[in-house]
Enzyme design. Structure first.
Site, PDB file in Angstrom:
ATOM      1  N   HIS A   1     -24.179  -8.537  93.052  1.00  0.00           N
ATOM      2  CA  HIS A   1     -23.646  -8.803  94.393  1.00  0.00           C
ATOM      3  C   HIS A   1     -23.979 -10.235  94.812  1.00  0.00           C
ATOM      4  O   HIS A   1     -24.832 -10.890  94.216  1.00  0.00           O
ATOM      5  CB  HIS A   1     -24.225  -7.836  95.426  1.00  0.00           C
ATOM      6  CG  HIS A   1     -23.623  -6.460  95.359  1.00  0.00           C
ATOM      7  ND1 HIS A   1     -24.105  -5.503  94.502  1.00  0.00           N
ATOM      8  CD2 HIS A   1     -22.591  -5.883  96.018  1.00  0.00           C
ATOM      9  CE1 HIS A   1     -23.386  -4.393  94.638  1.00  0.00           C
ATOM     10  NE2 HIS A   1     -22.460  -4.597  95.552  1.00  0.00           N
TER      11      HIS A   1
ATOM     12  N   LYS B   1     -26.721 -10.474 100.218  1.00  0.00           N
ATOM     13  CA  LYS B   1     -26.988  -9.037 100.351  1.00  0.00           C
ATOM     14  C   LYS B   1     -28.474  -8.784 100.575  1.00  0.00           C
ATOM     15  O   LYS B   1     -29.320  -9.340  99.888  1.00  0.00           O
ATOM     16  CB  LYS B   1     -26.478  -8.287  99.108  1.00  0.00           C
ATOM     17  CG  LYS B   1     -26.619  -6.759  99.219  1.00  0.00           C
ATOM     18  CD  LYS B   1     -25.773  -6.039  98.187  1.00  0.00           C
ATOM     19  CE  LYS B   1     -26.020  -4.533  98.199  1.00  0.00           C
ATOM     20  NZ  LYS B   1     -25.696  -3.901  99.489  1.00  0.00           N
TER      21      LYS B   1
END
Ligand SMILES: NC(=O)C1=CN([C@@H]2O[C@H](COP(=O)(O)OP(=O)(O)OC[C@H]3O[C@@H](n4cnc5c(N)ncnc54)[C@H](O)[C@@H]3O)[C@@H](O)[C@H]2O)C=CC1
Ligand SMILES: O=C(O)C1=N[C@H](C(=O)O)C[C@H](O)C1
Length: 270
Positions: A156, A160
């Site tokens: 990701h 995040k």
């Protein structure tokens, strides 16, 4: 027409969810709110999100808008989510929760609140493809059994906050369930140093955080002389947002309690 309140409307997901709500003929974008300190408070949600004027202003906090809608869509931060769930319970509003990083205790509290007061769709990933991936992983694990090592890698973007991703945890739970294991006991989230040989039952979950990767998940089933890799790659956030809008249209008027995207998408039978 279901009236939707979007939480965290200036966030990466909040912006795209607000847009998808305006595109769904069963939904009305009734209200949007942000953390009171967010600089987007007071702006039109569409102008802030780059999709035109909506006439809906981003308000400071849920209390300012709770009377305006039937369903709250929440993709924010785990601590905020639990506060919104308490407000939803007091006012009998439905919820769609995509926020990840909720603890087992948070989830138990959420279940208690929802069963008593409101219908709630909660899922770590609302993309159709990922929900099919959950089913594929469960099936692959049940066919392959204990002879194949299960490993999960997720990647990701650098912004995040939680790790591993909620999706990776759910993939681990689906595989563990099919193999008669408990992820809380067999999950291995870190390997470093002289760790010794891998055990048969462990399920590894590894995390990559880099650049602007939207979201990628690969599950490995590795045996003697071969392996299967099953991968989902999100190309944009719109698949998650479209799923959230679908869930909002589905959840309005349902009996109180917890639901998942399997209920929304009709995947329970597979
Ligand atoms: N279930 C799914 O399909 C998906 C879930 N997610 C999850 O959604 C969450 C949000 O992700 P992003 O949009 O990337 O994060 P983000 O940080 O861009 O957005 C979160 C927004 O929530 C707002 N917020 C935080 N506390 C608040 C409060 N008390 N009141 C009102 N607003 C508040 C922030 O100001 C921010 O604008 C994460 O937990 C992420 O893992 C993300 C993508 C898909
Ligand atoms: O934070 C994100 O971006 C995402 N979070 C979700 C998760 O933690 O599983 C889903 C998606 O992969 C994007």
């Amino acid at each position: 027409m279901t009236k939707v309140i979007v939480a965290g409307a200036a966030g990466r997901m909040g912006q795209r969810i607000s847009y998808m709500v305006t595109r769904n003929p069963d939904l009305e974008l009734a209200a949007a709110f942000e953390h009171p300190d967010n600089p987007a408070v007071g702006r039109d949600v569409g102008e802030n999100g780059g999709f035109g004027t909506t006439g809906v202003t981003i308000e400071p906090g849920l209390d300012a808008v709770i009377d305006k809608g039937d369903v709250i869509i929440d993709f924010t931060f785990h601590k905020a989510t639990m506060g919104f769930a308490r407000t939803a319970a007091e006012h009998g509003r439905a919820m769609v929760i995509g926020t990840t990083g909720l603890s087992a205790e948070d989830l138990a509290t959420l279940r208690e609140l929802a069963e008593a007061h409101f219908p709630c769709v909660q899922a770590p990933n609302m993309a159709v493809g990922v929900n099919v991936l959950f089913k594929l992983v469960e099936k692959a694990a049940s066919i392959l059994g204990d002879a194949y090592d299960v490993e999960i890698v997720e990647a990701h973007h650098r912004m995040k906050k939680d790790a591993p991703s909620g999706t990776a945890l759910k993939l681990g739970e689906m595989a563990a369930g099919a193999l008669g294991r408990d992820l809380a006991k067999v999950g291995v989230f870190e390997r470093n140093g002289i760790i010794g040989e891998r055990t048969d039952e462990e399920i590894g979950i590894q995390t990559i955080r880099a650049g602007d990767i939207v979201g990628e998940h690969t599950v490995y089933f590795a045996g003697a002389g071969e392996r299967i890799e099953i991968t989902h790659r999100a190309h944009s956030r719109d698949n998650f947002a479209r799923g959230a809008a679908l869930a909002a249209a589905w959840v309005a008027g349902r009996p109180n309690g917890m639901y998942t995207m399997f209920d929304v998408l009709g995947l329970n039978e597979f």
